[in-house]
Design a protein around this motif. Structure first.
Motif, PDB file in Angstrom:
ATOM      1  N   TRP A  83       0.706  -1.252  -0.063  1.00 28.52           N
ATOM      2  CA  TRP A  83      -0.018   0.061   0.036  1.00 28.52           C
ATOM      3  C   TRP A  83       0.923   1.218   0.165  1.00 28.52           C
ATOM      4  CZ3 TRP A  83      -4.469   1.524  -1.335  1.00 28.52           C
ATOM      5  CH2 TRP A  83      -4.775   2.797  -0.786  1.00 28.52           C
ATOM      6  N   GLN A  84       1.933   1.283   0.815  1.00 26.87           N
ATOM      7  CA  GLN A  84       2.788   2.501   1.014  1.00 26.87           C
ATOM      8  C   GLN A  84       3.386   2.680  -0.529  1.00 26.87           C
ATOM      9  OE1 GLN A  84       5.435   1.541   4.129  1.00 26.87           O
ATOM     10  NE2 GLN A  84       4.097   2.714   5.654  1.00 26.87           N
ATOM     11  N   GLY A  85       3.830   1.586  -1.246  1.00 29.10           N
ATOM     12  CA  GLY A  85       4.305   1.923  -2.555  1.00 29.10           C
ATOM     13  C   GLY A  85       3.322   2.264  -3.437  1.00 29.10           C
ATOM     14  N   LEU A  86       2.352   1.751  -3.393  1.00 31.92           N
ATOM     15  CA  LEU A  86       1.345   2.313  -4.332  1.00 31.92           C
ATOM     16  C   LEU A  86       0.697   3.596  -4.032  1.00 31.92           C
ATOM     17  CD1 LEU A  86      -0.934  -0.896  -5.232  1.00 31.92           C
ATOM     18  CD2 LEU A  86       0.901   0.019  -6.290  1.00 31.92           C
ATOM     19  N   SER A  87       0.952   4.142  -2.877  1.00 33.83           N
ATOM     20  CA  SER A  87       0.141   5.445  -2.406  1.00 33.83           C
ATOM     21  C   SER A  87       1.204   6.482  -2.546  1.00 33.83           C
ATOM     22  CB  SER A  87      -0.547   5.478  -1.237  1.00 33.83           C
ATOM     23  OG  SER A  87       0.419   4.949  -0.186  1.00 33.83           O
ATOM     24  N   GLY A  88       2.400   6.151  -2.656  1.00 29.93           N
ATOM     25  CA  GLY A  88       3.489   7.158  -2.926  1.00 29.93           C
ATOM     26  C   GLY A  88       4.072   7.869  -1.524  1.00 29.93           C
ATOM     27  N   THR A  89       4.009   6.786  -0.434  1.00 32.39           N
ATOM     28  CA  THR A  89       4.188   7.513   0.812  1.00 32.39           C
ATOM     29  C   THR A  89       5.842   7.603   0.819  1.00 32.39           C
ATOM     30  OG1 THR A  89       2.241   6.259   2.007  1.00 32.39           O
ATOM     31  CG2 THR A  89       4.171   7.202   3.559  1.00 32.39           C
ATOM     32  N   GLU A  90       5.984   8.699   1.281  1.00 29.56           N
ATOM     33  CA  GLU A  90       7.538   9.088   1.322  1.00 29.56           C
ATOM     34  C   GLU A  90       8.174   8.864   2.872  1.00 29.56           C
ATOM     35  OE1 GLU A  90       9.938   9.736  -1.105  1.00 29.56           O
ATOM     36  OE2 GLU A  90       8.245   9.495  -2.759  1.00 29.56           O
ATOM     37  N   GLU A  91       9.680   8.381   2.679  1.00 26.35           N
ATOM     38  CA  GLU A  91      10.144   8.510   4.018  1.00 26.35           C
ATOM     39  C   GLU A  91      10.485   9.977   4.534  1.00 26.35           C
ATOM     40  OE1 GLU A  91      10.716   5.499   5.312  1.00 26.35           O
ATOM     41  OE2 GLU A  91      10.106   4.607   3.141  1.00 26.35           O
ATOM     42  N   GLU A  92      10.601  10.200   5.658  1.00 27.39           N
ATOM     43  CA  GLU A  92      10.904  11.352   6.232  1.00 27.39           C
ATOM     44  C   GLU A  92      12.248  11.730   5.504  1.00 27.39           C
ATOM     45  OE1 GLU A  92      10.609  11.656  10.369  1.00 27.39           O
ATOM     46  OE2 GLU A  92       8.707  10.742  10.582  1.00 27.39           O
ATOM     47  N   GLY A  93      12.608  13.147   5.830  1.00 28.44           N
ATOM     48  CA  GLY A  93      13.794  13.662   5.157  1.00 28.44           C
ATOM     49  C   GLY A  93      15.161  12.921   5.818  1.00 28.44           C
ATOM     50  N   LEU A  94      16.079  13.043   4.794  1.00 29.59           N
ATOM     51  CA  LEU A  94      17.257  12.050   5.184  1.00 29.59           C
ATOM     52  C   LEU A  94      18.578  13.095   5.544  1.00 29.59           C
ATOM     53  CD1 LEU A  94      16.347   8.865   2.925  1.00 29.59           C
ATOM     54  CD2 LEU A  94      16.344   9.338   5.623  1.00 29.59           C
ATOM     55  N   GLY A  95      18.319  13.915   6.148  1.00 25.67           N
ATOM     56  CA  GLY A  95      19.294  15.188   5.929  1.00 25.67           C
ATOM     57  C   GLY A  95      21.011  14.815   6.474  1.00 25.67           C
ATOM     58  N   ASP A  96      21.031  13.592   7.301  1.00 18.72           N
ATOM     59  CA  ASP A  96      22.631  13.451   7.533  1.00 18.72           C
ATOM     60  C   ASP A  96      22.555  12.045   7.919  1.00 18.72           C
ATOM     61  OD1 ASP A  96      22.043  12.932  10.460  1.00 18.72           O
ATOM     62  OD2 ASP A  96      21.540  14.849  10.500  1.00 18.72           O
ATOM     63  N   LEU A  97      23.799  11.545   8.162  1.00 18.88           N
ATOM     64  CA  LEU A  97      23.938   9.962   8.787  1.00 18.88           C
ATOM     65  C   LEU A  97      24.434  10.085   9.989  1.00 18.88           C
ATOM     66  CD1 LEU A  97      25.020   8.197   5.319  1.00 18.88           C
ATOM     67  CD2 LEU A  97      22.899   8.354   6.127  1.00 18.88           C
ATOM     68  N   SER A  98      24.029  10.601  10.932  1.00 24.09           N
ATOM     69  CA  SER A  98      24.460  10.651  12.258  1.00 24.09           C
ATOM     70  C   SER A  98      23.859   9.331  12.909  1.00 24.09           C
ATOM     71  CB  SER A  98      23.616  11.681  13.239  1.00 24.09           C
ATOM     72  OG  SER A  98      22.339  11.612  13.284  1.00 24.09           O
ATOM     73  N   PRO A  99      24.763   8.855  14.046  1.00 26.61           N
ATOM     74  CA  PRO A  99      24.232   7.650  14.598  1.00 26.61           C
ATOM     75  C   PRO A  99      22.422   7.649  15.144  1.00 26.61           C
ATOM     76  CG  PRO A  99      26.444   8.184  15.388  1.00 26.61           C
ATOM     77  CD  PRO A  99      25.762   9.421  14.613  1.00 26.61           C
ATOM     78  N   ARG A 100      22.027   8.730  15.667  1.00 28.65           N
ATOM     79  CA  ARG A 100      20.908   8.606  15.958  1.00 28.65           C
ATOM     80  C   ARG A 100      19.833   8.523  14.877  1.00 28.65           C
ATOM     81  NH1 ARG A 100      16.905  12.858  16.331  1.00 28.65           N
ATOM     82  NH2 ARG A 100      15.252  12.427  18.164  1.00 28.65           N
ATOM     83  N   ARG A 101      20.140   9.150  13.719  1.00 26.61           N
ATOM     84  CA  ARG A 101      19.306   9.316  12.665  1.00 26.61           C
ATOM     85  C   ARG A 101      19.287   7.677  11.993  1.00 26.61           C
ATOM     86  NH1 ARG A 101      16.575  12.537   8.975  1.00 26.61           N
ATOM     87  NH2 ARG A 101      17.049  14.077  10.877  1.00 26.61           N
ATOM     88  N   LEU A 102      20.598   7.214  11.835  1.00 31.57           N
ATOM     89  CA  LEU A 102      20.764   5.610  11.505  1.00 31.57           C
ATOM     90  C   LEU A 102      19.949   4.671  12.199  1.00 31.57           C
ATOM     91  CD1 LEU A 102      24.568   6.103   9.978  1.00 31.57           C
ATOM     92  CD2 LEU A 102      22.358   5.621   8.793  1.00 31.57           C
TER      93      LEU A 102
END
Length: 181
Positions: A83-102
């Protein structure tokens, strides 16, 4: 072959996030790709083990219902991905590769692997080798995804979720049909 197909379907979420990361991070590099792949592959390895451990503790209670549990878990997870693929649901912004975000991204993309691990507690499967395959496939597809994102943009993102969802739903149906047959 079933474990490999499950591994690919589970890794498609991580690959989709890796593609998005490759798109949004200017100058995406091998170092960033390896960092992303290690986090995603590591969590995809660990989460099925955790799920299997928790599932195997209650296996003797649920022996008769195990295939139904696997069908429900894989169906819900696969259906959500589809459903997410068909509806085009996007991931949240990916501004950096900090350990917290990863860590947040790795957990978010490996929750499905945890549920599959629970399902595997009811199958005759060597969980260490299965988790190893799942982790390795996630590592490789995440690494590849970062560079695909760098080169191709968002073209592949939604179809990855659709295909992954269909594979998981198909595995759930197969498990239920084997039990009923």
């Amino acid at each position: 072959m079933e474990i490999f197909l499950i591994a690919v379907s589970l890794a498609l979420d991580a690959m989709a996030v890796s593609i998005s990361t490759g798109i949004t991070l200017p100058g995406f590099s091998w170092r960033q790709g390896m960092k992303l792949a290690l986090w995603f592959g590591g969590f995809q390895f660990f989460m099925p083990l955790l799920g299997w451990f928790l599932g195997s503790r209650v296996a003797w209670y649920m022996e008769a219902f195990g295939p139904w549990v696997a069908f429900a878990l894989l169906g819900v997870i696969g259906g959500r991905m589809f459903w997410q693929g068909l509806s085009g649901t996007e991931e949240e912004g990916l501004g950096d590769l900090s350990p917290r975000r990863l860590c947040i991204l790795a957990v978010a993309t490996s929750v499905d692997a945890w549920a599959v691990g629970v399902s595997m507690a009811f199958w005759q499967v060597n969980i260490l080798s299965a988790a190893g395959v799942i982790g390795l496939v996630a590592f490789l597809l995440s690494l590849l995804g970062g560079f695909v994102g760098k080169k191709l943009g968002t073209l592949f993102h939604h179809w990855a979720q659709v295909i992954g969802g269909l594979i998981l739903v198909g595995m759930g149906i197969k498990t239920l049909l084997e039990h009923l047959g």
